[in-house]
Design an enzyme around this catalytic site. Structure first.
Site, PDB file in Angstrom:
ATOM      1  N   LEU A   1      16.243 -51.868  12.867  1.00  0.00           N
ATOM      2  CA  LEU A   1      17.333 -52.594  13.527  1.00  0.00           C
ATOM      3  C   LEU A   1      18.470 -51.641  13.888  1.00  0.00           C
ATOM      4  O   LEU A   1      18.828 -50.769  13.085  1.00  0.00           O
ATOM      5  CB  LEU A   1      17.866 -53.643  12.534  1.00  0.00           C
ATOM      6  CG  LEU A   1      19.083 -54.454  12.958  1.00  0.00           C
ATOM      7  CD1 LEU A   1      18.705 -55.456  14.028  1.00  0.00           C
ATOM      8  CD2 LEU A   1      19.666 -55.179  11.752  1.00  0.00           C
TER       9      LEU A   1
ATOM     10  N   GLU B   1       8.346 -53.278  10.638  1.00  0.00           N
ATOM     11  CA  GLU B   1       7.980 -54.653  11.031  1.00  0.00           C
ATOM     12  C   GLU B   1       7.266 -54.655  12.383  1.00  0.00           C
ATOM     13  O   GLU B   1       6.276 -55.363  12.581  1.00  0.00           O
ATOM     14  CB  GLU B   1       9.244 -55.528  11.093  1.00  0.00           C
ATOM     15  CG  GLU B   1       9.935 -55.605   9.750  1.00  0.00           C
ATOM     16  CD  GLU B   1      11.091 -56.585   9.730  1.00  0.00           C
ATOM     17  OE1 GLU B   1      12.117 -56.311  10.379  1.00  0.00           O
ATOM     18  OE2 GLU B   1      10.968 -57.615   9.060  1.00  0.00           O
TER      19      GLU B   1
ATOM     20  N   GLU C   1      16.388 -52.018   4.017  1.00  0.00           N
ATOM     21  CA  GLU C   1      17.125 -53.283   3.908  1.00  0.00           C
ATOM     22  C   GLU C   1      17.570 -53.507   2.454  1.00  0.00           C
ATOM     23  O   GLU C   1      18.672 -53.997   2.190  1.00  0.00           O
ATOM     24  CB  GLU C   1      16.237 -54.467   4.330  1.00  0.00           C
ATOM     25  CG  GLU C   1      15.953 -54.558   5.821  1.00  0.00           C
ATOM     26  CD  GLU C   1      14.715 -53.788   6.261  1.00  0.00           C
ATOM     27  OE1 GLU C   1      14.321 -52.827   5.564  1.00  0.00           O
ATOM     28  OE2 GLU C   1      14.146 -54.138   7.308  1.00  0.00           O
TER      29      GLU C   1
ATOM     30  N   GLY D   1      13.922 -59.207   8.518  1.00  0.00           N
ATOM     31  CA  GLY D   1      14.076 -60.372   9.405  1.00  0.00           C
ATOM     32  C   GLY D   1      13.134 -60.339  10.594  1.00  0.00           C
ATOM     33  O   GLY D   1      13.172 -61.215  11.439  1.00  0.00           O
TER      34      GLY D   1
HETATM   35  C1  1HE Z   1      20.925 -45.437  14.148  1.00  0.00           C
HETATM   36  C2  1HE Z   1      19.918 -45.977  13.336  1.00  0.00           C
HETATM   37  C3  1HE Z   1      19.882 -47.398  13.173  1.00  0.00           C
HETATM   38  C4  1HE Z   1      19.678 -43.833  13.359  1.00  0.00           C
HETATM   39  N1  1HE Z   1      20.830 -48.128  13.807  1.00  0.00           N
HETATM   40  N2  1HE Z   1      21.840 -46.211  14.757  1.00  0.00           N
HETATM   41  N3  1HE Z   1      17.413 -48.785   9.405  1.00  0.00           N
HETATM   42  C5  1HE Z   1      17.879 -47.866   8.557  1.00  0.00           C
HETATM   43  O1  1HE Z   1      18.588 -48.140   7.623  1.00  0.00           O
HETATM   44  C6  1HE Z   1      17.480 -46.462   8.878  1.00  0.00           C
HETATM   45  C7  1HE Z   1      18.711 -45.670   9.283  1.00  0.00           C
HETATM   46  N4  1HE Z   1      18.367 -44.365   9.846  1.00  0.00           N
HETATM   47  C8  1HE Z   1      18.000 -43.307   9.091  1.00  0.00           C
HETATM   48  O2  1HE Z   1      17.793 -43.389   7.884  1.00  0.00           O
HETATM   49  C9  1HE Z   1      17.850 -42.011   9.812  1.00  0.00           C
HETATM   50  O3  1HE Z   1      18.581 -42.084  11.019  1.00  0.00           O
HETATM   51  C10 1HE Z   1      16.378 -41.638  10.153  1.00  0.00           C
HETATM   52  C11 1HE Z   1      15.619 -41.274   8.857  1.00  0.00           C
HETATM   53  C12 1HE Z   1      15.650 -42.771  10.866  1.00  0.00           C
HETATM   54  C13 1HE Z   1      16.366 -40.427  11.104  1.00  0.00           C
HETATM   55  O4  1HE Z   1      17.138 -39.361  10.540  1.00  0.00           O
HETATM   56  P1  1HE Z   1      17.637 -38.174  11.520  1.00  0.00           P
HETATM   57  O5  1HE Z   1      18.317 -37.161  10.626  1.00  0.00           O
HETATM   58  O6  1HE Z   1      16.521 -37.706  12.364  1.00  0.00           O
HETATM   59  O7  1HE Z   1      18.706 -38.849  12.528  1.00  0.00           O
HETATM   60  P2  1HE Z   1      20.245 -39.254  12.266  1.00  0.00           P
HETATM   61  O8  1HE Z   1      21.107 -38.048  12.428  1.00  0.00           O
HETATM   62  O9  1HE Z   1      20.397 -40.014  11.000  1.00  0.00           O
HETATM   63  O10 1HE Z   1      20.508 -40.290  13.444  1.00  0.00           O
HETATM   64  C14 1HE Z   1      20.642 -39.877  14.792  1.00  0.00           C
HETATM   65  C15 1HE Z   1      21.485 -40.926  15.507  1.00  0.00           C
HETATM   66  O11 1HE Z   1      20.803 -42.174  15.488  1.00  0.00           O
HETATM   67  C16 1HE Z   1      22.803 -41.186  14.781  1.00  0.00           C
HETATM   68  O12 1HE Z   1      23.766 -41.536  15.759  1.00  0.00           O
HETATM   69  P3  1HE Z   1      24.844 -40.451  16.310  1.00  0.00           P
HETATM   70  O13 1HE Z   1      25.629 -41.194  17.332  1.00  0.00           O
HETATM   71  O14 1HE Z   1      25.619 -40.014  15.095  1.00  0.00           O
HETATM   72  O15 1HE Z   1      24.021 -39.317  16.886  1.00  0.00           O
HETATM   73  C17 1HE Z   1      22.507 -42.392  13.931  1.00  0.00           C
HETATM   74  O16 1HE Z   1      23.666 -43.152  13.599  1.00  0.00           O
HETATM   75  C18 1HE Z   1      21.603 -43.184  14.870  1.00  0.00           C
HETATM   76  N5  1HE Z   1      20.750 -44.105  14.138  1.00  0.00           N
HETATM   77  N6  1HE Z   1      19.166 -44.956  12.850  1.00  0.00           N
HETATM   78  C19 1HE Z   1      21.767 -47.541  14.577  1.00  0.00           C
HETATM   79  N7  1HE Z   1      18.949 -48.014  12.462  1.00  0.00           N
HETATM   80  C20 1HE Z   1      15.336 -57.767  11.981  1.00  0.00           C
HETATM   81  S1  1HE Z   1      15.838 -57.175  10.475  1.00  0.00           S
HETATM   82  C21 1HE Z   1      15.474 -55.505  10.397  1.00  0.00           C
HETATM   83  C22 1HE Z   1      16.410 -54.872   9.424  1.00  0.00           C
HETATM   84  C23 1HE Z   1      16.383 -53.370   9.488  1.00  0.00           C
HETATM   85  O17 1HE Z   1      15.679 -52.761  10.242  1.00  0.00           O
HETATM   86  S2  1HE Z   1      17.428 -52.612   8.385  1.00  0.00           S
HETATM   87  C24 1HE Z   1      16.953 -50.940   8.433  1.00  0.00           C
HETATM   88  C25 1HE Z   1      17.784 -50.175   9.396  1.00  0.00           C
END
Ligand code: 1HE
Length: 258
Positions: free
Chosen positions: A64, A112, A132, A140
């Site tokens: 998400l 998902e 999550e 979700g």
């Molecule tokens: C994002 C997102 C995101 C990256 N939403 N912006 N998902 C998470 O909790 C996973 C969150 N993401 C991470 O843990 C990491 O980003 C990754 C392991 C996926 C990748 O790491 P990396 O080092 O390659 O990238 P980064 O430097 O963390 O992220 C690069 C950019 O992507 C950065 O933005 P920037 O403007 O600073 O460059 C991050 O903020 C952005 N970014 N992931 C928004 N998820 C229907 S319900 C479903 C519920 C869920 O899915 S909750 C789980 C959400």
């Protein structure tokens, strides 16, 4: 179809290659992106018989888009989740089988989405998580229904309670993927599988997409009856009869060890 902002769809003969194309945000699923997935599935050209789904950049999908989460009320959150359900159901029970090619992060909503596909190929650099649990929210996008059917509710609960991250090999052993590929080789494997699937008789692919998952949820009596009905329909198709004749007249392929 409108020009795609966050996806790319390329046709390659009988298959389509659908790319999540927002690598700067690790293919995080914004509302606009989920709507585009829906629009793409609806407008899929008739000649496309299978899809490969993969992600641009270093990761399949970061789940998400968390920047869109904060302002929602409980009712809006539930409606948003139902919106994902609708689109993902459309993929699961749509017209064409989907082969997901996974690499890097397959987390949260990314997992998902991956669970919604019909076949999963994981490159060895893939990792799976449900953050999550640590973000104070719940899944979700259908994970609580689809993921336990692949790996069991106990493993899913462990991933969310403890933040456990599964490697590609652990995901394969647990049942998330059914193919492992070397880094960078997943797409070629996914294309090979999708081309094989596209070559199946339409009734077989229909049965695998629409009947099998329902039969698997039924009790034995109703399940066996539905199996018999589907078997009767599939074998009565002219294409099935031709394929049988081809085998008996030595034109059809034998089963070979690969
Ligand atoms: C994002 C997102 C995101 C990256 N939403 N912006 N998902 C998470 O909790 C996973 C969150 N993401 C991470 O843990 C990491 O980003 C990754 C392991 C996926 C990748 O790491 P990396 O080092 O390659 O990238 P980064 O430097 O963390 O992220 C690069 C950019 O992507 C950065 O933005 P920037 O403007 O600073 O460059 C991050 O903020 C952005 N970014 N992931 C928004 N998820 C229907 S319900 C479903 C519920 C869920 O899915 S909750 C789980 C959400």
């Amino acid at each position: 179809m409108k020009k795609l902002a966050h996806l790319k769809l390329v046709r390659r003969g009988q298959i389509g290659i659908l790319t999540l194309n927002r690598p700067a945000k690790r293919n995080a699923l914004s509302d606009a992106m989920v709507e585009e997935i829906d629009a793409c599935l609806r407008a899929l050209p008739a000649g496309i018989k299978a899809l490969v789904l993969h992600g641009a950049g270093q990761h399949f999908c970061a789940g998400l888009d968390l920047s869109e989460l904060s302002g929602r009320s409980a009712a809006e959150g539930a409606a948003h989740s139902r919106g994902w359900h609708r689109v993902f159901e459309h993929m699961q029970f749509g017209r064409v089988p989907v082969v997901a090619v996974l690499h890097g992060a397959v987390v949260g909503g990314g997992l998902e989405l991956a669970c919604t596909a019909h076949v999963r190929v994981a490159e060895k650099n893939t990792f799976y998580a449900l953050p999550e649990g640590q973000r104070g929210i719940f899944v979700g996008g259908g994970a609580s229904v689809r993921l336990p059917r692949l790996i069991g509710a106990a493993r899913m609960a462990d991933m969310m309670f403890t933040g456990r991250v599964y490697s590609a090999e652990e995901g394969q052993a647990a049942g998330i993927s059914t193919y492992l590929a070397a880094p960078g080789k997943g797409l070629a494997k996914g294309i090979e599988l999708a081309e094989r699937i596209a070559g199946n008789a339409p009734a077989t692919n229909f049965a695998l997409m629409h009947a099998l998952p329902r039969i698997a949820e039924l009790g034995q009596d109703a399940g066996l009856l539905m199996e018999s009905l589907m078997a009767g329909i599939a074998q009565s198709e002219p294409e099935a009869k031709q394929r049988m004749r081809d085998f008996l007249e030595k034109r059809g392929a034998k089963v070979k060890r690969r």
